[in-house]
Design an enzyme around this catalytic site. Structure first.
Site, PDB file in Angstrom:
ATOM      1  N   GLU A   1       1.010  -1.119  -0.022  1.00 41.98           N
ATOM      2  CA  GLU A   1      -0.096   0.268   0.077  1.00 41.98           C
ATOM      3  C   GLU A   1       0.669   1.061   0.011  1.00 41.98           C
ATOM      4  O   GLU A   1       0.279   2.383   0.363  1.00 41.98           O
ATOM      5  CB  GLU A   1      -1.059   0.016   1.191  1.00 41.98           C
ATOM      6  CG  GLU A   1      -2.005  -1.323   1.362  1.00 41.98           C
ATOM      7  CD  GLU A   1      -3.037  -0.994   2.269  1.00 41.98           C
ATOM      8  OE1 GLU A   1      -3.851  -0.002   2.423  1.00 41.98           O
ATOM      9  OE2 GLU A   1      -3.123  -1.802   3.185  1.00 41.98           O
TER      10      GLU A   1
ATOM     11  N   LYS B   1     -11.826   0.004   4.062  1.00 37.74           N
ATOM     12  CA  LYS B   1     -13.148  -0.102   3.942  1.00 37.74           C
ATOM     13  C   LYS B   1     -13.751   1.261   2.846  1.00 37.74           C
ATOM     14  O   LYS B   1     -14.769   1.334   2.455  1.00 37.74           O
ATOM     15  CB  LYS B   1     -13.912   0.347   5.345  1.00 37.74           C
ATOM     16  CG  LYS B   1     -13.802  -0.966   6.101  1.00 37.74           C
ATOM     17  CD  LYS B   1     -15.054  -0.664   7.493  1.00 37.74           C
ATOM     18  CE  LYS B   1     -14.512  -0.206   8.598  1.00 37.74           C
ATOM     19  NZ  LYS B   1     -13.442  -0.505   9.531  1.00 37.74           N
TER      20      LYS B   1
ATOM     21  N   SER C   1      -9.474  -4.255  16.749  1.00 31.93           N
ATOM     22  CA  SER C   1      -9.346  -5.669  16.351  1.00 31.93           C
ATOM     23  C   SER C   1      -7.502  -5.901  16.021  1.00 31.93           C
ATOM     24  O   SER C   1      -7.151  -7.318  16.235  1.00 31.93           O
ATOM     25  CB  SER C   1      -9.788  -5.930  14.716  1.00 31.93           C
ATOM     26  OG  SER C   1     -11.043  -5.757  14.993  1.00 31.93           O
TER      27      SER C   1
ATOM     28  N   TYR D   1      -3.630  -4.667  17.452  1.00 37.35           N
ATOM     29  CA  TYR D   1      -3.170  -4.304  18.522  1.00 37.35           C
ATOM     30  C   TYR D   1      -1.925  -3.546  18.261  1.00 37.35           C
ATOM     31  O   TYR D   1      -0.718  -3.869  18.518  1.00 37.35           O
ATOM     32  CB  TYR D   1      -3.055  -5.192  19.747  1.00 37.35           C
ATOM     33  CG  TYR D   1      -4.434  -5.535  20.408  1.00 37.35           C
ATOM     34  CD1 TYR D   1      -4.984  -4.843  21.529  1.00 37.35           C
ATOM     35  CD2 TYR D   1      -5.185  -6.625  19.980  1.00 37.35           C
ATOM     36  CE1 TYR D   1      -6.344  -4.927  21.832  1.00 37.35           C
ATOM     37  CE2 TYR D   1      -6.376  -6.897  20.448  1.00 37.35           C
ATOM     38  CZ  TYR D   1      -6.857  -6.111  21.629  1.00 37.35           C
ATOM     39  OH  TYR D   1      -7.997  -6.355  21.958  1.00 37.35           O
TER      40      TYR D   1
ATOM     41  N   LEU E   1      -1.237   0.636  17.750  1.00 36.69           N
ATOM     42  CA  LEU E   1      -1.841   1.717  17.797  1.00 36.69           C
ATOM     43  C   LEU E   1      -2.413   2.476  16.461  1.00 36.69           C
ATOM     44  O   LEU E   1      -1.317   2.802  15.878  1.00 36.69           O
ATOM     45  CB  LEU E   1      -1.423   2.987  18.784  1.00 36.69           C
ATOM     46  CG  LEU E   1      -2.365   3.922  19.091  1.00 36.69           C
ATOM     47  CD1 LEU E   1      -3.073   3.643  20.194  1.00 36.69           C
ATOM     48  CD2 LEU E   1      -1.499   5.229  19.768  1.00 36.69           C
ATOM     49  N   HIS E   2      -3.360   2.963  16.470  1.00 34.56           N
ATOM     50  CA  HIS E   2      -4.039   3.604  14.999  1.00 34.56           C
ATOM     51  C   HIS E   2      -5.188   4.333  15.386  1.00 34.56           C
ATOM     52  O   HIS E   2      -6.102   3.792  16.386  1.00 34.56           O
ATOM     53  CB  HIS E   2      -4.320   2.593  13.703  1.00 34.56           C
ATOM     54  CG  HIS E   2      -5.089   1.590  14.277  1.00 34.56           C
ATOM     55  ND1 HIS E   2      -4.903   0.200  15.064  1.00 34.56           N
ATOM     56  CD2 HIS E   2      -6.432   1.518  14.239  1.00 34.56           C
ATOM     57  CE1 HIS E   2      -5.973  -0.346  15.050  1.00 34.56           C
ATOM     58  NE2 HIS E   2      -7.086   0.380  14.737  1.00 34.56           N
ATOM     59  N   VAL E   3      -5.440   5.512  14.648  1.00 32.58           N
ATOM     60  CA  VAL E   3      -6.531   6.331  14.759  1.00 32.58           C
ATOM     61  C   VAL E   3      -7.371   6.330  13.698  1.00 32.58           C
ATOM     62  O   VAL E   3      -6.924   6.552  12.421  1.00 32.58           O
ATOM     63  CB  VAL E   3      -6.071   7.780  15.034  1.00 32.58           C
ATOM     64  CG1 VAL E   3      -7.045   8.802  15.262  1.00 32.58           C
ATOM     65  CG2 VAL E   3      -4.944   7.949  16.322  1.00 32.58           C
TER      66      VAL E   3
HETATM   67  P1  M7G Z   1      -9.443  -1.869  14.574  1.00 30.91           P
HETATM   68  O1  M7G Z   1     -10.200  -1.048  15.303  1.00 30.91           O
HETATM   69  O2  M7G Z   1      -8.358  -2.439  15.016  1.00 30.91           O
HETATM   70  O3  M7G Z   1     -10.616  -2.953  14.028  1.00 30.91           O
HETATM   71  O4  M7G Z   1      -9.330  -0.944  13.177  1.00 30.91           O
HETATM   72  P2  M7G Z   1     -12.100  -2.898  13.107  1.00 30.91           P
HETATM   73  O5  M7G Z   1     -11.615  -3.689  11.985  1.00 30.91           O
HETATM   74  O6  M7G Z   1     -12.517  -3.942  13.998  1.00 30.91           O
HETATM   75  O7  M7G Z   1     -12.364  -1.736  13.141  1.00 30.91           O
HETATM   76  C1  M7G Z   1      -8.605  -1.500  12.402  1.00 30.91           C
HETATM   77  C2  M7G Z   1      -8.747  -0.453  10.652  1.00 30.91           C
HETATM   78  O8  M7G Z   1      -7.847  -0.995  10.021  1.00 30.91           O
HETATM   79  C3  M7G Z   1     -10.384  -0.977  10.357  1.00 30.91           C
HETATM   80  O9  M7G Z   1     -10.915   0.362  10.233  1.00 30.91           O
HETATM   81  C4  M7G Z   1      -9.927  -1.789   9.277  1.00 30.91           C
HETATM   82  O10 M7G Z   1     -10.812  -1.586   7.977  1.00 30.91           O
HETATM   83  C5  M7G Z   1      -8.610  -1.188   8.634  1.00 30.91           C
HETATM   84  N1  M7G Z   1      -7.877  -2.209   7.726  1.00 30.91           N
HETATM   85  C6  M7G Z   1      -7.607  -3.496   8.111  1.00 30.91           C
HETATM   86  N2  M7G Z   1      -6.758  -4.174   7.139  1.00 30.91           N
HETATM   87  C7  M7G Z   1      -6.519  -5.675   7.527  1.00 30.91           C
HETATM   88  C8  M7G Z   1      -6.284  -3.203   6.523  1.00 30.91           C
HETATM   89  C9  M7G Z   1      -5.414  -3.168   5.353  1.00 30.91           C
HETATM   90  O11 M7G Z   1      -4.806  -4.139   4.940  1.00 30.91           O
HETATM   91  N3  M7G Z   1      -5.148  -2.156   4.738  1.00 30.91           N
HETATM   92  C10 M7G Z   1      -5.796  -0.797   5.240  1.00 30.91           C
HETATM   93  N4  M7G Z   1      -5.406  -0.021   4.547  1.00 30.91           N
HETATM   94  N5  M7G Z   1      -6.779  -0.861   6.191  1.00 30.91           N
HETATM   95  C11 M7G Z   1      -7.069  -1.705   6.758  1.00 30.91           C
END
Ligand code: M7G
Length: 318
Positions: free
Chosen positions: A166, A188, A253, A255, A257-259
């Site tokens: 990416e 998403k 989901s 672990y 840290l991300h926003v």
């Molecule tokens: P989270 O709060 O850990 O989990 O957010 P959630 O999926 O239950 O919301 C992780 C965020 O990363 C989510 O909004 C996912 O849609 C996004 N995400 C997950 N993956 C595996 C990827 C990826 O491979 N690439 C990108 N760009 N986003 C991802």
């Protein structure tokens, strides 16, 4: 307030940029969905117009998510002009039709997870949910040992940080190892329209797993993400901070840290009060008390078959 020519130009170039990125998408010659054998439907929603399917691709477990995308304003006139209309019924001033749009205006956003683990399958399976209240002590005794052994792989996050995946989608990067982060579209978001704008800021440091690890030591990191993330989104997409919902998930989901940065108009999955924590609230809570997230109880939903829920039940917490 009147919109200036500069504003209009910025918006035009932003929409062009979105369209260009959308149109530039790679054509996949090796389609993982043509070989897909459906095992079962995990979840579907007529209102959200999506379906989550469990199946197999070449003998491997896979999850495929199909989602109809919003109708784009910039292609409206083409859609209306170049589609075929089939009358369904007519009564007085009322009539309904089936509109058959040209293929390029009728795309379905498709996400493929392959190979998918049992945990991926469970994540998308529709299930009863229960609200759990986790004290700081519960986190250390129950949740932490569980997430250390059971959580999703963050390999995809490391791939982004190391530019192995990416890299061409990165919208902004601050390379500082302590306060830096990468901002890119969440998977998403198909980037075709701003109504469902969704980006994620992933921090460079790897020692902060979730909200629970944050202390006032991390304030420079958090304020940096807020100001540079908001500035970039304003510049790149013309969306001001007052139109953004900027938050953490607890539990996340993944672990690392991300926003989450989403359009305020978009009811993103997981933006409810039981899971989302606004970045600005988090900053203020840490300014008032450095150990706020170490000590206070945090509530979050867990699915019926989540092993963590069982741990809370066994400990008499539910
Ligand atoms: P989270 O709060 O850990 O989990 O957010 P959630 O999926 O239950 O919301 C992780 C965020 O990363 C989510 O909004 C996912 O849609 C996004 N995400 C997950 N993956 C595996 C990827 C990826 O491979 N690439 C990108 N760009 N986003 C991802």
């Amino acid at each position: 307030m009147a919109e200036s020519e500069n504003d209009r130009a910025a918006k035009r170039s932003k929409t062009d940029a979105i369209n260009e990125r959308g149109d530039e998408g790679e054509r996949s010659s090796d389609s993982p969905v043509s070989d897909f054998e459906v095992t079962r439907i995990l979840r579907e929603c007529a209102r959200e117009k999506n379906i989550f399917i469990h199946g197999k691709v070449k003998g491997q477990d896979a999850v495929v998510i199909l989602e109809k995308t919003p109708i784009r304003q910039d292609t409206l006139s083409e859609l209306l002009k170049s589609s075929q209309l089939q009358l369904e019924m007519k009564n007085d001033v009322y009539s309904t039709y089936q509109l058959q749009a040209p293929a390029h205006l009728n795309e379905i956003k498709t996400t493929v997870i392959c190979p998918a683990t049992e945990k991926h399958v469970k994540k998308y399976l529709h299930q009863e949910v229960f609200l759990v209240e986790e004290s700081g002590e519960d986190f250390r005794n129950l949740t932490l040992p569980y997430i250390s052994s059971q959580s999703f792989s963050v390999q995809w996050v490391h791939n982004i940080l190391e530019k192995k995946a990416e890299a061409d989608r990165i919208v902004f990067e601050d390379p500082d190892p302590v306060t830096g982060f990468v901002l890119l579209p969440d998977f998403k978001w198909d980037q075709k329209q701003l109504q469902d704008l969704y980006l994620i800021a992933i921090v460079h440091r790897r020692d902060v797993k979730s909200l629970r690890d944050l202390t006032s030591e991390h304030l420079p990191l958090l304020t940096n993400i807020r100001s540079k993330g908001e500035d970039t989104i304003q510049r790149q997409y013309g969306v001001p901070p007052s139109k953004l919902r900027v938050y953490f998930h607890y539990q996340p989901s993944y672990y690392h840290l991300h926003v989450h940065f989403t359009s305020l108009e978009y009811n993103a999955p997981g933006c409810g009060v039981e899971r989302a924590h606004l970045l600005s609230d988090v900053i203020q809570n840490l300014q008032a008390d450095s150990s706020y997230y170490h000590n206070r109880s945090l509530a979050f939903p867990l699915r019926a078959d989540d092993a963590l829920l069982l741990k809370f039940k066994e400990a008499g917490k539910l």
